[in-house]
Design an enzyme around this catalytic site. Sequence first.
Site, PDB file in Angstrom:
ATOM      1  N   GLY A  12       0.782  -1.233   0.000  1.00  0.00           N
ATOM      2  CA  GLY A  12       0.000   0.000   0.000  1.00  0.00           C
ATOM      3  C   GLY A  12       0.812   1.281   0.000  1.00  0.00           C
ATOM      4  O   GLY A  12       0.333   2.310   0.486  1.00  0.00           O
ATOM      5  N   ASN A  14       1.481   3.043  -2.615  1.00  0.00           N
ATOM      6  CA  ASN A  14       0.757   3.966  -3.496  1.00  0.00           C
ATOM      7  C   ASN A  14      -0.484   4.519  -2.799  1.00  0.00           C
ATOM      8  O   ASN A  14      -0.804   5.698  -2.938  1.00  0.00           O
ATOM      9  CB  ASN A  14       0.386   3.278  -4.819  1.00  0.00           C
ATOM     10  CG  ASN A  14       1.560   3.255  -5.777  1.00  0.00           C
ATOM     11  OD1 ASN A  14       1.909   4.281  -6.366  1.00  0.00           O
ATOM     12  ND2 ASN A  14       2.203   2.106  -5.901  1.00  0.00           N
ATOM     13  N   ARG A  66     -16.486 -17.764  -9.101  1.00  0.00           N
ATOM     14  CA  ARG A  66     -16.005 -16.428  -9.467  1.00  0.00           C
ATOM     15  C   ARG A  66     -17.176 -15.474  -9.665  1.00  0.00           C
ATOM     16  O   ARG A  66     -17.110 -14.291  -9.327  1.00  0.00           O
ATOM     17  CB  ARG A  66     -15.166 -16.540 -10.750  1.00  0.00           C
ATOM     18  CG  ARG A  66     -14.355 -15.309 -11.049  1.00  0.00           C
ATOM     19  CD  ARG A  66     -13.288 -15.141  -9.971  1.00  0.00           C
ATOM     20  NE  ARG A  66     -12.464 -13.988 -10.234  1.00  0.00           N
ATOM     21  CZ  ARG A  66     -11.216 -13.850  -9.824  1.00  0.00           C
ATOM     22  NH1 ARG A  66     -10.633 -14.789  -9.118  1.00  0.00           N
ATOM     23  NH2 ARG A  66     -10.537 -12.772 -10.095  1.00  0.00           N
ATOM     24  N   ASN A 108      -5.578   2.712 -12.980  1.00  0.00           N
ATOM     25  CA  ASN A 108      -4.613   1.731 -12.477  1.00  0.00           C
ATOM     26  C   ASN A 108      -3.212   2.324 -12.570  1.00  0.00           C
ATOM     27  O   ASN A 108      -2.914   3.061 -13.510  1.00  0.00           O
ATOM     28  CB  ASN A 108      -4.692   0.463 -13.351  1.00  0.00           C
ATOM     29  CG  ASN A 108      -3.693  -0.596 -12.936  1.00  0.00           C
ATOM     30  OD1 ASN A 108      -3.577  -0.933 -11.755  1.00  0.00           O
ATOM     31  ND2 ASN A 108      -2.950  -1.137 -13.893  1.00  0.00           N
ATOM     32  N   HIS A 110       0.628   1.203 -13.150  1.00  0.00           N
ATOM     33  CA  HIS A 110       1.416   0.062 -13.609  1.00  0.00           C
ATOM     34  C   HIS A 110       2.899   0.448 -13.607  1.00  0.00           C
ATOM     35  O   HIS A 110       3.252   1.520 -14.100  1.00  0.00           O
ATOM     36  CB  HIS A 110       0.970  -0.368 -15.009  1.00  0.00           C
ATOM     37  CG  HIS A 110       1.710  -1.578 -15.487  1.00  0.00           C
ATOM     38  ND1 HIS A 110       1.417  -2.849 -15.032  1.00  0.00           N
ATOM     39  CD2 HIS A 110       2.782  -1.704 -16.299  1.00  0.00           C
ATOM     40  CE1 HIS A 110       2.263  -3.707 -15.582  1.00  0.00           C
ATOM     41  NE2 HIS A 110       3.105  -3.041 -16.353  1.00  0.00           N
ATOM     42  N   ASP A 151      -4.133  -3.802 -18.999  1.00  0.00           N
ATOM     43  CA  ASP A 151      -3.217  -2.656 -19.213  1.00  0.00           C
ATOM     44  C   ASP A 151      -3.372  -2.036 -20.599  1.00  0.00           C
ATOM     45  O   ASP A 151      -2.393  -1.526 -21.167  1.00  0.00           O
ATOM     46  CB  ASP A 151      -1.752  -3.074 -18.985  1.00  0.00           C
ATOM     47  CG  ASP A 151      -1.502  -3.652 -17.604  1.00  0.00           C
ATOM     48  OD1 ASP A 151      -2.170  -3.205 -16.650  1.00  0.00           O
ATOM     49  OD2 ASP A 151      -0.655  -4.549 -17.468  1.00  0.00           O
ATOM     50  N   GLN A 179      10.392   7.686  -7.813  1.00  0.00           N
ATOM     51  CA  GLN A 179      10.536   8.747  -8.823  1.00  0.00           C
ATOM     52  C   GLN A 179       9.316   8.865  -9.738  1.00  0.00           C
ATOM     53  O   GLN A 179       9.133   9.890 -10.375  1.00  0.00           O
ATOM     54  CB  GLN A 179      11.787   8.506  -9.676  1.00  0.00           C
ATOM     55  CG  GLN A 179      13.065   8.613  -8.860  1.00  0.00           C
ATOM     56  CD  GLN A 179      14.321   8.486  -9.725  1.00  0.00           C
ATOM     57  OE1 GLN A 179      14.254   8.446 -10.953  1.00  0.00           O
ATOM     58  NE2 GLN A 179      15.472   8.425  -9.072  1.00  0.00           N
ATOM     59  N   GLU A 181       5.844   6.362  -9.567  1.00  0.00           N
ATOM     60  CA  GLU A 181       4.499   5.971  -9.124  1.00  0.00           C
ATOM     61  C   GLU A 181       3.890   6.916  -8.091  1.00  0.00           C
ATOM     62  O   GLU A 181       2.752   7.365  -8.238  1.00  0.00           O
ATOM     63  CB  GLU A 181       4.532   4.555  -8.544  1.00  0.00           C
ATOM     64  CG  GLU A 181       4.910   3.496  -9.555  1.00  0.00           C
ATOM     65  CD  GLU A 181       4.806   2.093  -8.981  1.00  0.00           C
ATOM     66  OE1 GLU A 181       3.810   1.776  -8.318  1.00  0.00           O
ATOM     67  OE2 GLU A 181       5.744   1.306  -9.198  1.00  0.00           O
TER      68      GLU A 181
HETATM   69  C1  GAR Z   1       3.249  -1.133  -7.382  1.00  0.00           C
HETATM   70  O1  GAR Z   1       4.560  -1.134  -7.892  1.00  0.00           O
HETATM   71  C2  GAR Z   1       2.243  -1.101  -8.519  1.00  0.00           C
HETATM   72  O2  GAR Z   1       2.659  -0.330  -9.602  1.00  0.00           O
HETATM   73  C3  GAR Z   1       2.196  -2.565  -8.888  1.00  0.00           C
HETATM   74  O3  GAR Z   1       2.207  -3.242  -7.654  1.00  0.00           O
HETATM   75  C4  GAR Z   1       2.946  -2.465  -6.693  1.00  0.00           C
HETATM   76  C5  GAR Z   1       2.108  -2.288  -5.449  1.00  0.00           C
HETATM   77  O4  GAR Z   1       2.851  -1.656  -4.431  1.00  0.00           O
HETATM   78  N1  GAR Z   1       1.053  -2.868  -9.684  1.00  0.00           N
HETATM   79  C6  GAR Z   1       1.061  -3.738 -10.686  1.00  0.00           C
HETATM   80  O5  GAR Z   1       2.039  -4.396 -10.993  1.00  0.00           O
HETATM   81  C7  GAR Z   1      -0.262  -3.881 -11.450  1.00  0.00           C
HETATM   82  N2  GAR Z   1      -0.067  -4.576 -12.684  1.00  0.00           N
HETATM   83  P1  GAR Z   1       2.145  -0.924  -3.217  1.00  0.00           P
HETATM   84  O6  GAR Z   1       1.159  -1.916  -2.593  1.00  0.00           O
HETATM   85  O7  GAR Z   1       3.267  -0.601  -2.279  1.00  0.00           O
HETATM   86  O8  GAR Z   1       1.442   0.308  -3.732  1.00  0.00           O
END
Ligand code: GAR
Length: 207
Positions: A12, A14, A66, A108, A110, A151, A179, A181
């Site tokens: 988490g 982000n 599902r 999202n 990525h 994506d 840098q 995300e």
């Molecule tokens: C992040 O690097 C995000 O970009 C990636 O998972 C990580 C989660 O980190 N997402 C993907 O790869 C989606 N395809 P976080 O839980 O510390 O935010």
Amino acid sequence: MLNVVVLVSGGGTNLQAVIDGVEAGTIGNTRIAGVISNNQNAYALTRAKEHHIPSACISPKMFSSREEFNERFLEEVDRMKPDLIVLAGFLVVIPPAMIKRYRNRIINIHPSLIPSFCGTGYYGLKVHEAALARGVKVTGATVHFVDEGTDTGPIILQKAVEVEEGDTPEVLQRRVMEQAEWRILPKAIDLIAGGRVTVEDNRVKFI
Ligand code: GAR
């Protein structure tokens, strides 16, 4: 006020960048209405609790099919009345009915420059392993709207990050987070909350 629901599966960081942006006012006109995780041990849930944000856990493992999960998941999201759904490291496939109901209202983050190193199987550390294996000198991150593909939705923001000699996947992942995300995800939400983002012909236009 933009009501945001954040979907998470892991650490988490982000989500934290979004919480910090809302609290500091660098993300304007926005409220985090809730956080939903598919993993009850996700540290992201602790971050939500620490900031008094309502949270919930719902996983496909809790259901016999599902379809049943998809229905309950959509109900849980609807209950939080989001204007925008943010996938912040969320590793469950979004139900088609949710994509339809929230068209151009799901984003999202990525960890690569799409269309490189994206699509099925490219998530988390695997993305950085693939970038290093290919020997790219520049990578980065992308914020995009979510459509039916993996994506493939309209790109909102991207930021490039240099690969350095001797990088491990972990070191590169951290640099891309710091840098790129944690900067472009809050910025994209701020732009959306400010009514600055539209989609035309499957491409993002800023107004
Ligand atoms: C992040 O690097 C995000 O970009 C990636 O998972 C990580 C989660 O980190 N997402 C993907 O790869 C989606 N395809 P976080 O839980 O510390 O935010």
